[in-house]
Design a protein around this motif. Structure first.
Motif, PDB file in Angstrom:
ATOM      1  N   ASN A  50     -32.252  15.273 -34.431  1.00 25.50           N
ATOM      2  CA  ASN A  50     -31.235  15.811 -33.525  1.00 25.50           C
ATOM      3  C   ASN A  50     -29.868  15.674 -34.198  1.00 25.50           C
ATOM      4  N   THR A  51     -29.096  16.743 -34.171  1.00 25.75           N
ATOM      5  CA  THR A  51     -27.769  16.719 -34.799  1.00 25.75           C
ATOM      6  C   THR A  51     -26.797  15.801 -34.063  1.00 25.75           C
ATOM      7  N   LYS A  52     -27.191  15.327 -32.892  1.00 27.24           N
ATOM      8  CA  LYS A  52     -26.380  14.339 -32.170  1.00 27.24           C
ATOM      9  C   LYS A  52     -26.978  12.940 -32.275  1.00 27.24           C
ATOM     10  N   GLY A  53     -28.002  12.804 -33.132  1.00 29.77           N
ATOM     11  CA  GLY A  53     -28.704  11.533 -33.245  1.00 29.77           C
ATOM     12  C   GLY A  53     -27.960  10.526 -34.101  1.00 29.77           C
ATOM     13  N   ALA A  70     -16.539   8.159 -31.719  1.00 29.44           N
ATOM     14  CA  ALA A  70     -16.440   9.602 -31.957  1.00 29.44           C
ATOM     15  C   ALA A  70     -16.348   9.923 -33.442  1.00 29.44           C
ATOM     16  N   ASN A  71     -15.904   8.959 -34.235  1.00 29.78           N
ATOM     17  CA  ASN A  71     -15.743   9.191 -35.669  1.00 29.78           C
ATOM     18  C   ASN A  71     -17.017   8.924 -36.463  1.00 29.78           C
ATOM     19  N   ALA A  72     -18.080   8.503 -35.796  1.00 36.99           N
ATOM     20  CA  ALA A  72     -19.329   8.200 -36.492  1.00 36.99           C
ATOM     21  C   ALA A  72     -19.909   9.469 -37.109  1.00 36.99           C
ATOM     22  N   LYS A  73     -20.510   9.298 -38.275  1.00 35.20           N
ATOM     23  CA  LYS A  73     -21.123  10.429 -38.968  1.00 35.20           C
ATOM     24  C   LYS A  73     -22.345  10.917 -38.203  1.00 35.20           C
ATOM     25  N   ARG A  74     -22.391  12.231 -37.993  1.00 37.90           N
ATOM     26  CA  ARG A  74     -23.520  12.827 -37.289  1.00 37.90           C
ATOM     27  C   ARG A  74     -24.427  13.566 -38.276  1.00 37.90           C
ATOM     28  N   PRO A  75     -25.703  13.663 -37.950  1.00 35.00           N
ATOM     29  CA  PRO A  75     -26.621  14.405 -38.819  1.00 35.00           C
ATOM     30  C   PRO A  75     -26.218  15.877 -38.923  1.00 35.00           C
ATOM     31  N   GLY A  76     -26.427  16.460 -40.071  1.00 33.16           N
ATOM     32  CA  GLY A  76     -26.071  17.847 -40.293  1.00 33.16           C
ATOM     33  C   GLY A  76     -27.141  18.805 -39.805  1.00 33.16           C
ATOM     34  N   LEU A  77     -26.808  20.082 -39.814  1.00 32.73           N
ATOM     35  CA  LEU A  77     -27.725  21.113 -39.346  1.00 32.73           C
ATOM     36  C   LEU A  77     -28.995  21.163 -40.181  1.00 32.73           C
ATOM     37  N   TYR A  78     -28.864  20.907 -41.490  1.00 30.96           N
ATOM     38  CA  TYR A  78     -30.014  21.037 -42.387  1.00 30.96           C
ATOM     39  C   TYR A  78     -30.584  19.690 -42.846  1.00 30.96           C
ATOM     40  N   GLY A  79     -30.118  18.611 -42.228  1.00 26.40           N
ATOM     41  CA  GLY A  79     -30.712  17.330 -42.561  1.00 26.40           C
ATOM     42  C   GLY A  79     -29.692  16.297 -42.963  1.00 26.40           C
ATOM     43  N   ASP A  80     -30.206  15.099 -43.230  1.00 28.70           N
ATOM     44  CA  ASP A  80     -29.357  13.979 -43.617  1.00 28.70           C
ATOM     45  C   ASP A  80     -30.107  13.158 -44.655  1.00 28.70           C
TER      46      ASP A  80
END
Length: 594
Positions: A50-53, A70-80
């Motif tokens: 999930n991109t919000k995971g 809010a500044n935490a790194k979020r997963p990208g659309l194509y992966g992490d």
């Protein structure tokens, strides 16, 4: 005829013979039919991505995800880099495969691990559903080609029979029947003598007689969970268009999808009837031994029939080049010492017919060289990087590989590796798969893909400053930012590539470390390996080498003059030119050392 006259006419005679040999080379290459096949591995689809995971929790959406700032790194659309693959990454990969080389491929190798590292916690039906989604995606991408899949270690607890039903659209009936009994099969191409042997390397992780005592032994409980002797639990971070096929008896019928014939491949298997067994069930010891017997029988038969062979599997033999400081095989995810030795013995015995070995599992881009008697290179293995960016220690950019090969003999001619700059793709929200490198001309400069050529390449990995090693190490993680690799790191790579036997690997590390320590303070460490040029330098005098090299250069010049008029086949004669240039390179290196 006096000596002076003979010397005058000799150049003309030599030039005539050179032109004849070059012309023969051109004719042979013209007759060869060049084909392509894809190799993909370690897709690791995670349906919970999930991109919000939370990137520290497999990119899953949890209660902790909402508590992050809010500044935490979020997963990208194509992966992490810290997570398994989202569906969007797999879709982008298959779309790129289709656009770059879709219809004009002979087949696709899929070397396992379609499921995520957390899939062992899933119910069996959910696991099969995930594999079905990947299977359908590949079927839509390649509606007219075979896909040859093998089981990965994350796929291991799945039911052979059910997976066989999923993959029956790609496999002839006999291959399906073999797979449903043991998870392995063999396919032969009806238009040539190339045979593909697909192994279930999960059997290699434990010994038939010593699975209870070996530290790598793995047992599966009835509920599908795993128990490791000594305690501990592993969760892991770590269709078809009209070409003709025949059965063994020559019949064109008898296949589950006989109206969907594909690319001239058929199967052959003589496995005795038996019951179903999952990859690591209670009967795994028996099935493991049956695979060994079957493998040796298939190789022996191929040798008698003068076939050439590709061996395909998930887990490669030998050690992981990125597991620094692990002199022993890496737990349950590698071959036991006994199985490792057994596999290498078979490869050495049948090296004359084995044209290539293709594996995944390590998520890294590397290769291996197998040596026979007297230290002669006799076989090679290619280890392809993963589509999934996640790895427990070092991550990588997603990658996939397109091979070029002679469809008549199976000889691999080259490959092009494509990769996705994951960070850039997430930033732009666009997946642009681009060529990372070409094995021969544009990267390593190899004149051919052979065990000797790869041996010579590995033999240059004696310094972190070496251009070839720097290229290799950059590709090893598919251009993902990594620290420098020198000292023990460099030794680990070199020894893993050239010493597949575990004892030889440990000895290589110890010997090389002592050699480097004894040379401490010198401007350049002595080469780790004993290259051909180094050996020749000890055997022959400097003056003799210079004389031979000068004569060779004259010979090469004559040959190249013939090449330019070789029926105008400029593209076809490149391999011939490469052979001559490789010879000149060896001479040049020898002269430098003198």
């Amino acid at each position: 005829m006096d000596l002076n006259r003979l010397l005058k006419v000799f150049p003309g005679i030599a030039l005539t013979w050179v032109c004849f040999l070059v012309a023969a080379c051109c004719v042979k290459l013209t007759d060869a039919r060049v084909g392509y096949f894809w190799h993909i591995t370690d897709l690791h689809l995670d349906t919970a991505y999930n991109t919000k995971g939370d990137t520290f929790r497999s990119c899953w959406l949890t209660e902790h995800s909402h508590s992050n700032t809010a500044n935490a790194k979020r997963p990208g659309l194509y992966g992490d880099y810290m997570c398994d693959s989202p569906w969007s990454l797999l879709e982008s990969a298959t779309q790129a495969m289709k656009s770059k080389q879709g219809d004009n491929v002979e087949f696709v190798l899929w070397t396992g691990d379609g499921l995520s590292h957390s899939a062992k916690r899933m119910h069996e039906s959910k696991r099969l559903a995930v594999l079905r989604n990947i299977t359908d995606l590949l079927s839509r991408t390649f509606p007219s080609q075979f896909v040859f899949p093998v089981l990965g270690h994350e796929d291991a607890s799945s039911n052979f029979e059910q997976i066989g039903l999923l993959w029956k659209q790609w496999l002839p009936l006999e291959a399906v029947q073999t797979f449903q009994k043991g998870g392995y099969y063999t396919i032969e191409q009806t238009k040539s003598r190339l045979r593909i042997i697909a192994l279930n390397t999960n059997y290699m992780r434990h010994d038939a007689k010593y699975s209870q005592s070996h530290p790598s032994a793995v047992k599966q409980r009835p509920d599908g969970s795993y128990h490791y002797p000594g305690g501990g639990h592993y969760g892991g971070t770590d269709q078809h268009m009209g070409k003709h096929y025949h059965t063994r008896e020559g019949s064109s019928t008898g296949y589950l999808y006989s109206d969907r014939q594909r690319n001239g491949y058929s199967s052959s298997s003589n496995l005795p009837d038996g019951g179903h067994a999952s990859a690591l069930s209670g009967s795994s010891s028996h099935e493991s031994e049956k695979q060994w017997e079957w493998l040796e029988e298939v190789l022996a038969k191929s040798s008698r029939n003068k076939e050439t062979v590709y061996i395909v599997g998930h887990i490669p033999p030998g050690s992981d080049e990125r597991h620094i400081g692990h002199p022993m095989p890496y737990g349950h995810s590698s071959y036991t010492e006994k199985n490792n030795m057994r596999y290498l013995r078979l490869v050495k015995r049948y090296s004359s017919i084995i044209q290539g070995q293709f594996f995944g599992h390590l998520h890294s881009d590397s290769f291996r060289v197998v040596y026979g008697e007297g230290g002669k290179p006799v076989s090679w293995m290619m280890i392809a990087p993963s589509i999934s960016p996640r790895r427990n220690s070092e991550s990588n950019n997603p990658a996939m590989r397109l091979y070029k090969f002679d469809t008549d003999t199976g000889q691999v001619l080259d490959y092009t590796q494509y990769y996705l700059d994951l960070e850039q793709a997430n930033k732009l929200e666009e997946a642009v798969w681009q060529p990372e490198y070409n094995l021969t001309t544009y990267y390593y400069g190899l004149s051919e893909v052979s065990s000797m050529a790869l041996h010579n390449l590995a033999d240059r990995f004696n310094s972190a400053d070496d251009t070839q090693f720097m290229k290799y190490y950059r590709a090893n993680s598919v251009r993902h930012a990594t620290s420098t690799c020198e000292g023990v790191c460099l030794l680990n790579h070199y020894c893993a590539i050239t010493r597949l036997d575990y004892r030889e690997f440990r000895s290589c590390l110890e010997t090389a470390a002592k050699a480097m320590a004894s040379k401490n303070g010198t401007p350049r460490a002595t080469s780790i390996g004993s290259s051909w040029n180094t050996v020749m330098g000890h055997l022959l005098s400097a003056s003799f080498v210079r004389t031979v090299c000068k004569a060779t250069i004259v010979f090469i010049a004559s040959a190249l003059s013939c090449l330019v008029v070789c029926l105008g086949l400029r593209q076809t004669v490149k391999p011939c030119a490469g052979v001559f240039l490789s010879t000149a390179t060896h001479c040049s290196n020898a002269l430098e050392r003198k």
